[in-house]
Design an enzyme around this catalytic site. Sequence first.
Site, mmCIF file in Angstrom:
data_model
loop_
_atom_site.group_PDB
_atom_site.id
_atom_site.type_symbol
_atom_site.label_atom_id
_atom_site.label_comp_id
_atom_site.label_asym_id
_atom_site.label_seq_id
_atom_site.Cartn_x
_atom_site.Cartn_y
_atom_site.Cartn_z
ATOM 1 N N GLU A 121 0.831 -1.198 0.000
ATOM 2 C CA GLU A 121 0.000 0.000 0.000
ATOM 3 C C GLU A 121 0.870 1.253 0.000
ATOM 4 O O GLU A 121 1.938 1.284 0.604
ATOM 5 C CB GLU A 121 -0.902 0.003 1.234
ATOM 6 C CG GLU A 121 -1.980 -1.059 1.141
ATOM 7 C CD GLU A 121 -2.880 -1.098 2.369
ATOM 8 O OE1 GLU A 121 -4.062 -1.411 2.196
ATOM 9 O OE2 GLU A 121 -2.414 -0.830 3.486
ATOM 10 N N CYS A 134 3.645 8.459 1.289
ATOM 11 C CA CYS A 134 4.247 7.497 2.219
ATOM 12 C C CYS A 134 4.533 6.210 1.438
ATOM 13 O O CYS A 134 3.621 5.552 0.955
ATOM 14 C CB CYS A 134 3.284 7.253 3.367
ATOM 15 S SG CYS A 134 3.948 6.153 4.601
ATOM 16 N N CYS A 141 7.744 -6.870 6.987
ATOM 17 C CA CYS A 141 8.898 -6.341 7.703
ATOM 18 C C CYS A 141 9.443 -7.435 8.607
ATOM 19 O O CYS A 141 8.675 -8.218 9.168
ATOM 20 C CB CYS A 141 8.496 -5.127 8.535
ATOM 21 S SG CYS A 141 9.907 -4.291 9.287
ATOM 22 N N CYS A 145 8.482 -5.034 15.471
ATOM 23 C CA CYS A 145 8.166 -4.021 16.487
ATOM 24 C C CYS A 145 6.770 -4.347 17.020
ATOM 25 O O CYS A 145 5.851 -4.622 16.244
ATOM 26 C CB CYS A 145 8.207 -2.614 15.898
ATOM 27 S SG CYS A 145 9.842 -2.185 15.266
ATOM 28 N N CYS A 148 3.369 -2.419 15.792
ATOM 29 C CA CYS A 148 3.199 -2.137 14.358
ATOM 30 C C CYS A 148 2.449 -3.284 13.682
ATOM 31 O O CYS A 148 2.839 -4.448 13.833
ATOM 32 C CB CYS A 148 4.564 -1.940 13.712
ATOM 33 S SG CYS A 148 4.447 -1.590 11.952
ATOM 34 N N CYS A 367 -0.246 5.589 10.071
ATOM 35 C CA CYS A 367 1.035 4.946 10.377
ATOM 36 C C CYS A 367 0.827 3.596 11.030
ATOM 37 O O CYS A 367 0.052 3.476 11.974
ATOM 38 C CB CYS A 367 1.784 5.747 11.425
ATOM 39 S SG CYS A 367 2.647 7.122 10.796
HETATM 40 N N1 SAH Z 1 10.636 0.708 9.562
HETATM 41 C C1 SAH Z 1 10.687 2.119 9.523
HETATM 42 C C2 SAH Z 1 9.600 2.783 8.723
HETATM 43 C C3 SAH Z 1 8.189 2.232 8.798
HETATM 44 S S1 SAH Z 1 7.095 2.704 10.081
HETATM 45 C C4 SAH Z 1 10.730 2.675 10.929
HETATM 46 O O1 SAH Z 1 10.655 1.902 11.870
HETATM 47 O O2 SAH Z 1 10.910 3.868 11.085
HETATM 48 C C5 SAH Z 1 6.863 4.435 10.041
HETATM 49 C C6 SAH Z 1 6.580 5.000 11.443
HETATM 50 O O3 SAH Z 1 5.282 4.601 11.936
HETATM 51 C C7 SAH Z 1 7.587 4.521 12.464
HETATM 52 O O4 SAH Z 1 7.977 5.546 13.331
HETATM 53 C C8 SAH Z 1 6.790 3.485 13.202
HETATM 54 O O5 SAH Z 1 7.339 3.209 14.447
HETATM 55 C C9 SAH Z 1 5.414 4.127 13.266
HETATM 56 N N2 SAH Z 1 4.347 3.184 13.581
HETATM 57 C C10 SAH Z 1 4.293 1.863 13.321
HETATM 58 N N3 SAH Z 1 3.151 1.327 13.786
HETATM 59 C C11 SAH Z 1 2.445 2.318 14.347
HETATM 60 C C12 SAH Z 1 1.163 2.392 14.969
HETATM 61 N N4 SAH Z 1 0.375 1.317 15.101
HETATM 62 N N5 SAH Z 1 0.753 3.593 15.422
HETATM 63 C C13 SAH Z 1 1.529 4.693 15.256
HETATM 64 N N6 SAH Z 1 2.733 4.679 14.660
HETATM 65 C C14 SAH Z 1 3.203 3.514 14.226
#
Ligand code: SAH
Length: 393
Positions: A121, A134, A141, A145, A148, A367
């Site tokens: 997406e 974006c 991934c 984390c 996420c 995000c």
């Molecule tokens: N892998 C990279 C980029 C992808 S995520 C990174 O970790 O930076 C882009 C941003 O969205 C990151 O800061 C991530 O931590 C945040 N993010 C991921 N899941 C989220 C969620 N459920 N709510 C808010 N932010 C989130």
Amino acid sequence: MSAQILDLFPVVVKPFLAKSEQETVVEPVSAKINLLDLDRKGLETFFTNLGEKKFRAQQMIQWIHQRGIDDVESMSDLGKKLRLCLQESTEIRAPEIVKEQGSADGTYKWLLRLEGGNHIETVFIPEKERGTLCVSSQIGCALNCTFCSTATQGFNRNLTVAEIIGQVWQASRRLKILGSNVKITNVVMMGMGEPLLNYDAVIKAMSLMRDDHAYALPARRVTLSTSGVVPYIERLSREADVALAISLHAPNDTLRTSLVPINKKYPIAMLMAACHQFVNDKRGRHVVIEYVMLKDVNDSEREAKQLVKLLAGLPCKINLIPFNPFLGAEYKRSTPEAIDAFSRRLKKAGFITTVRKTRGDDIDAACGQLVGKMMDRTKRNARFLAKQGVAHG
Ligand code: SAH
């Protein structure tokens, strides 16, 4: 086809990382060279190998990226013989848009189909003075984390240059067709995936975003966001001119390791050293510190104070991201009061602090909500669904 030309196919790099973090080879399904896979340097080599002058690269970049053309026949300044040769040996193929969703707030989300049956997406967020795209860098991934939703899907493979820059190419074309009065002025590598674990392809795609004759975006408007793959932050700082965002999310190692497991390998002290190095290398620049606000996990006064101490002396801006929930998530979003108090503390300590607005809520475009549709090679998705009591299928 000459060996040199074959060399131009998506390159597979063997990074010095753990197996789970390594790249997956993408076998080209077509024998033709996809010109979207080549940045300026790659195109120059390609044309030189054909016995053509280097300036052909610039012409091609303008046709493909500035004008959004994918049909060699209409590239009128290339000459008939060259056009014929290109038609035989090359193609311009971006991931195909299979679904488009528009949000009430103007946000667009596209589902793109990739070779091998996977989907990713891409999201466009229009604002008053800018339009942010974006972009994803991997299918799924590998980093896991805990907050996420991409992580719950597991990992399939790295995207190719064509698949990364193809998201910008498709979005610009669609926005033109839709008559949008907001253009793409910013790209953030904040979609699916960890961009620094697909370093070579991401660097090439970003060089096209920056290229004066492609998308001509200034360095501060192309942002790479990383969970902190330290060795590659150091490389990025030497080899590319883009903005850097760090997904910090916690001010101490115990908490950060529980949220962002790669912290175990590259703890906060190493990460901070890499950030300082980055701002030293790029004089006058700052880094963006991303901090997801998780209720009763990382949003108390104690963490705010630790964060102030940790970031002292680092030229940075802090972006607080209210957690976006997803099915099966074990966290809650911090209350508006907690976010406000946290933000005020940081501001009082002198940090420029913003709270990210949640956009495209009605189409799950926020995000951490980008999921695509993919085949999980890590089987993490099946384990996650089993934990939720959902049948996999
Ligand atoms: N892998 C990279 C980029 C992808 S995520 C990174 O970790 O930076 C882009 C941003 O969205 C990151 O800061 C991530 O931590 C945040 N993010 C991921 N899941 C989220 C969620 N459920 N709510 C808010 N932010 C989130």
